[in-house]
Design a protein around this motif. Structure first.
Motif, PDB file in Angstrom:
ATOM      1  N   ASN A   1      -0.299   7.400  -0.492  1.00 17.10           N
ATOM      2  CA  ASN A   1       0.853   7.282   0.414  1.00 17.10           C
ATOM      3  C   ASN A   1       2.138   7.775  -0.238  1.00 17.10           C
ATOM      4  O   ASN A   1       2.975   8.400   0.424  1.00 17.10           O
ATOM      5  N   VAL A   2       2.278   7.502  -1.522  1.00 19.31           N
ATOM      6  CA  VAL A   2       3.449   8.000  -2.248  1.00 19.31           C
ATOM      7  C   VAL A   2       3.427   9.532  -2.264  1.00 19.31           C
ATOM      8  O   VAL A   2       4.449  10.197  -2.034  1.00 19.31           O
TER       9      VAL A   2
ATOM     10  N   TRP B   1      -1.314   3.466  14.162  1.00 17.92           N
ATOM     11  CA  TRP B   1      -0.934   2.660  15.320  1.00 17.92           C
ATOM     12  C   TRP B   1      -1.854   2.925  16.512  1.00 17.92           C
ATOM     13  O   TRP B   1      -2.020   2.062  17.374  1.00 17.92           O
TER      14      TRP B   1
ATOM     15  N   LEU C   1      -5.216   4.245  -2.055  1.00 14.69           N
ATOM     16  CA  LEU C   1      -4.292   4.343  -0.917  1.00 14.69           C
ATOM     17  C   LEU C   1      -2.808   4.309  -1.306  1.00 14.69           C
ATOM     18  O   LEU C   1      -2.031   5.146  -0.832  1.00 14.69           O
ATOM     19  N   PRO C   2      -2.383   3.375  -2.197  1.00 13.08           N
ATOM     20  CA  PRO C   2      -0.952   3.358  -2.538  1.00 13.08           C
ATOM     21  C   PRO C   2      -0.480   4.688  -3.147  1.00 13.08           C
ATOM     22  O   PRO C   2       0.556   5.230  -2.739  1.00 13.08           O
TER      23      PRO C   2
ATOM     24  N   SER D   1       7.034  -0.425   8.902  1.00 14.84           N
ATOM     25  CA  SER D   1       6.809   0.034  10.281  1.00 14.84           C
ATOM     26  C   SER D   1       5.400   0.586  10.455  1.00 14.84           C
ATOM     27  O   SER D   1       4.824   0.522  11.543  1.00 14.84           O
ATOM     28  N   THR D   2       4.830   1.128   9.417  1.00 17.20           N
ATOM     29  CA  THR D   2       3.464   1.655   9.494  1.00 17.20           C
ATOM     30  C   THR D   2       2.441   0.617   9.050  1.00 17.20           C
ATOM     31  O   THR D   2       1.386   0.452   9.683  1.00 17.20           O
TER      32      THR D   2
ATOM     33  N   VAL E   1       4.360   9.217   6.423  1.00 17.25           N
ATOM     34  CA  VAL E   1       4.017   7.795   6.235  1.00 17.25           C
ATOM     35  C   VAL E   1       4.839   6.887   7.134  1.00 17.25           C
ATOM     36  O   VAL E   1       4.518   5.714   7.306  1.00 17.25           O
TER      37      VAL E   1
ATOM     38  N   THR F   1       6.735   5.518  10.735  1.00 13.01           N
ATOM     39  CA  THR F   1       6.413   5.403  12.166  1.00 13.01           C
ATOM     40  C   THR F   1       7.707   5.450  12.965  1.00 13.01           C
ATOM     41  O   THR F   1       8.637   4.733  12.627  1.00 13.01           O
TER      42      THR F   1
ATOM     43  N   LEU G   1       0.814  -1.228   0.000  1.00 10.04           N
ATOM     44  CA  LEU G   1       0.000   0.000   0.000  1.00 10.04           C
ATOM     45  C   LEU G   1       0.846   1.276   0.000  1.00 10.04           C
ATOM     46  O   LEU G   1       0.379   2.341   0.397  1.00 10.04           O
ATOM     47  N   GLY G   2       2.074   1.172  -0.405  1.00  9.26           N
ATOM     48  CA  GLY G   2       2.939   2.352  -0.456  1.00  9.26           C
ATOM     49  C   GLY G   2       3.391   2.824   0.916  1.00  9.26           C
ATOM     50  O   GLY G   2       3.895   3.934   1.060  1.00  9.26           O
ATOM     51  N   LEU G   3       3.203   1.964   1.931  1.00  7.57           N
ATOM     52  CA  LEU G   3       3.585   2.328   3.300  1.00  7.57           C
ATOM     53  C   LEU G   3       4.867   1.599   3.703  1.00  7.57           C
ATOM     54  O   LEU G   3       5.083   0.457   3.286  1.00  7.57           O
ATOM     55  N   PRO G   4       5.704   2.218   4.544  1.00  2.14           N
ATOM     56  CA  PRO G   4       6.827   1.469   5.104  1.00  2.14           C
ATOM     57  C   PRO G   4       6.277   0.346   5.986  1.00  2.14           C
ATOM     58  O   PRO G   4       5.172   0.459   6.528  1.00  2.14           O
TER      59      PRO G   4
ATOM     60  N   MET H   1       0.253   8.880   8.613  1.00  2.00           N
ATOM     61  CA  MET H   1      -0.172   7.489   8.713  1.00  2.00           C
ATOM     62  C   MET H   1       0.310   6.773   9.982  1.00  2.00           C
ATOM     63  O   MET H   1      -0.204   5.713  10.319  1.00  2.00           O
TER      64      MET H   1
END
Lengths: 46, 496
Positions: free
Chosen positions: B214-215, B77, B210-211, A10-11, B225, B227, A5-8, B73
């Protein structure tokens, strides 16, 4: 490093934790429905 | 129809339906036990979804969106901890034991449980007072949140918005009691979920999925994006813990466990609460995405209202507004019934015992089951919920700056003081009256002091509050005489 989803990772792992929570709840519900007073979710109703 | 008319129509139908439900539930409310805990007859679907609705208030939806907007993002968490710690684990760890203990001890409130579990009337009074003061303040924040969003989306003056929403809740809670609270909350949970899904899908469509979003967020700042990203570890961790582990000490959520009709409710209820809790992802994610559509907001609290106007048509916006109102109303109503119980069941009993010490030896309620005038008890519950609601309404009508500051402390203070006496109360037989009482006082004081000191190191007051209260509970308990055998036996039953 970018994960799904284009997220690292860690996220993205936050989604993994949510998925794992759902699995834990289902496994616990099935296990505690097995009868007796073994687990903290056993079925005795007093 | 213009958007304001659409909002008014949808909201009007919704509010009338809530009042009718309250009137219907009044017919099933004949005793104090019915009024405060629904006669312990609530099933898994209503228990689980009313838990979720009470958990996630309008403050979470609007505030969660604001956190997403500010921190990106990594705020996901917070939602993950909400689901794992605030839903799944609390149901598994506390659900069954709290149901059994409150039944054995014949109590309908958390202060009542603490008082009887430790044989400590002073602990009951202290926890009831903390709940009374800080729950009302918490409710002020919920009302202010509802008022602001109605003002922002419908153009209704803030004071009118607060009056309308507050009075409707007062009517259905005072008439229908706990059953009205849980049944309206059950319906409100579904409206919340539907409204949040609607806004999330419309936002995802607007940002190209979403992808891609996020980019785009990472190109603005990789910290949006990553954490812990722009939030920072201490801020993210302490906030996530307060809004998830804090649940373990929040009476308006714990009451769901001892109003269940049996512990069998827990099996399906745990799964349903976890699934429902997963909706916590939506406000944080939507708020983070809103930065792409609203890059220059001066106030992050406006992220969700402005986004609603931008990506939803008036009917969609009206449904989302109903969802936000539902979130606020369910929380307000749940808190109201808890405050009412604290006043009538705990504080009044404490005053009665102080005036008539001889009655203290009975061990049960002063106005015990035998000879208890249930009609009068229900009437008193109604008056107390009406009074507590009116106080919150008056404060929210023109909230003083200080109150708004204290609202940020309320959850931390209640959780820090009640959490260990409840959790260890059902797991640790060695916990003593002195340990529970001192832990409550110190926990509340540390949380309050820490927040008043401006949150040193960016850590929320809940963290030092809950750590110190645990240490005090354990050390004082071990340093004092073990609880009397009969006190333990009464709470543990056959396990003692």
């Amino acid at each position: 490093m970018t994960g799904p989803l284009g997220l690292p990772w860690s996220t993205f792992s936050a989604f993994v934790v949510i998925g794992a929570s759902i699995v834990i709840s289902i496994v616990w519900a099935v296990a505690s429905g097995g009868g007796g007073n073994g687990g903290s979710g056993g079925g005795d109703d007093e | 129809m213009n958007s304001v008319s659409v909002y008014g129509t949808v909201l009007g139908i919704y509010l009338v339906a809530l009042v009718l439900l309250g009137i219907w539930m009044a017919r099933r409310t004949r005793s104090a036990e019915d009024f405060y805990i629904g006669g312990r007859q609530v099933g898994p679907w209503v228990t689980a979804f009313s838990f979720v609705a009470a958990y996630f208030s309008s403050v979470v939806i609007v505030g969660g969106g604001a956190f997403g907007y500010r921190f990106g993002m990594s705020s996901l968490w917070v939602a993950a901890s909400n689901v794992l710690i605030g839903c799944t684990l609390v149901w598994i760890v506390l659900g069954r034991r709290l149901w059994q203990f409150t039944k054995r001890l014949d109590t309908m409130t958390i202060p009542g449980f603490i008082g009887k579990r430790y044989g400590a009337r002073e602990a009951e009074i202290i926890s009831a007072l903390i709940i009374f003061v800080f729950m009302i303040i918490y409710n002020v924040s919920v009302l202010v949140g509802m008022g602001r969003i109605m003002e922002g989306l419908m153009g209704v003056p803030y004071t009118t918005a607060v009056l309308i929403s507050g009075l409707i809740i007062l009517i259905y809670v005072s008439i229908g009691g706990y059953l009205a609270v849980v049944w309206t909350s059950f319906i409100q949970a579904w409206i919340m979920i539907f409204g949040l899904l609607l806004l999330a899908f419309a936002t995802l469509r607007a940002v190209g999925g979403l992808p891609a979003a996020n980019v785009a967020l990472a190109s603005l700042d990789p910290g949006f994006v990553e954490t812990p990203g722009v939030w920072g570890l201490s801020g993210l961790l302490s906030f996530a813990l307060i809004v998830s582990f804090g649940v373990w000490g929040m009476p308006q959520l714990l009451v769901r466990f001892y109003s269940m009709k049996s512990t069998k409710v827990l099996r399906l209820g745990t799964v349903l609460a976890t699934l429902g809790g997963a909706m916590a992802v939506l406000p944080y994610m939507t708020g983070a995405l809103s930065r792409l559509l609203l890059p220059a907001l001066s106030n992050p609290d406006l992220a969700i209202p402005r986004l609603t106007e931008q990506v939803l048509n008036p009917w969609g916006g009206a449904i989302f507004l109903a969802g936000v109102m539902a979130a606020g109303m369910s929380t307000f109503a749940s808190v109201l019934i808890i405050v009412s119980g604290s006043i009538v069941e705990d504080l009044r009993r404490g005053v009665n015992v102080a005036l008539r010490p001889a009655a203290a030896g009975t061990g049960g309620r002063l106005m015990g089951a035998a000879g208890r005038d249930e009609k009068r008890e229900v009437f008193l519950g109604r008056i107390a919920s009406l009074g507590a609601g009116l106080v919150a309404l008056v404060i929210a009508y023109r909230p003083p700056g200080l109150v708004l500051v204290i609202t940020a402390f309320a959850w931390a203070v209640i959780a820090s003081s009640c959490l260990w006496p409840v959790v260890l109360g059902v797991y640790w037989k060695r916990g003593t009256r002195a340990g529970a009482t001192s832990s409550m006082i110190v926990g509340a004081a540390v949380a309050l002091g820490w927040m008043a000191a401006g949150k040193p190191f960016g850590v929320h007051g809940f963290i030092p509050g809950v750590v110190v209260s645990l240490l005090v509970f354990v050390f004082v308990s071990l340093a004092t005489k073990p609880p009397a055998r009969e006190t333990v036996a009464r709470a543990w039953g056959g396990e003692a």
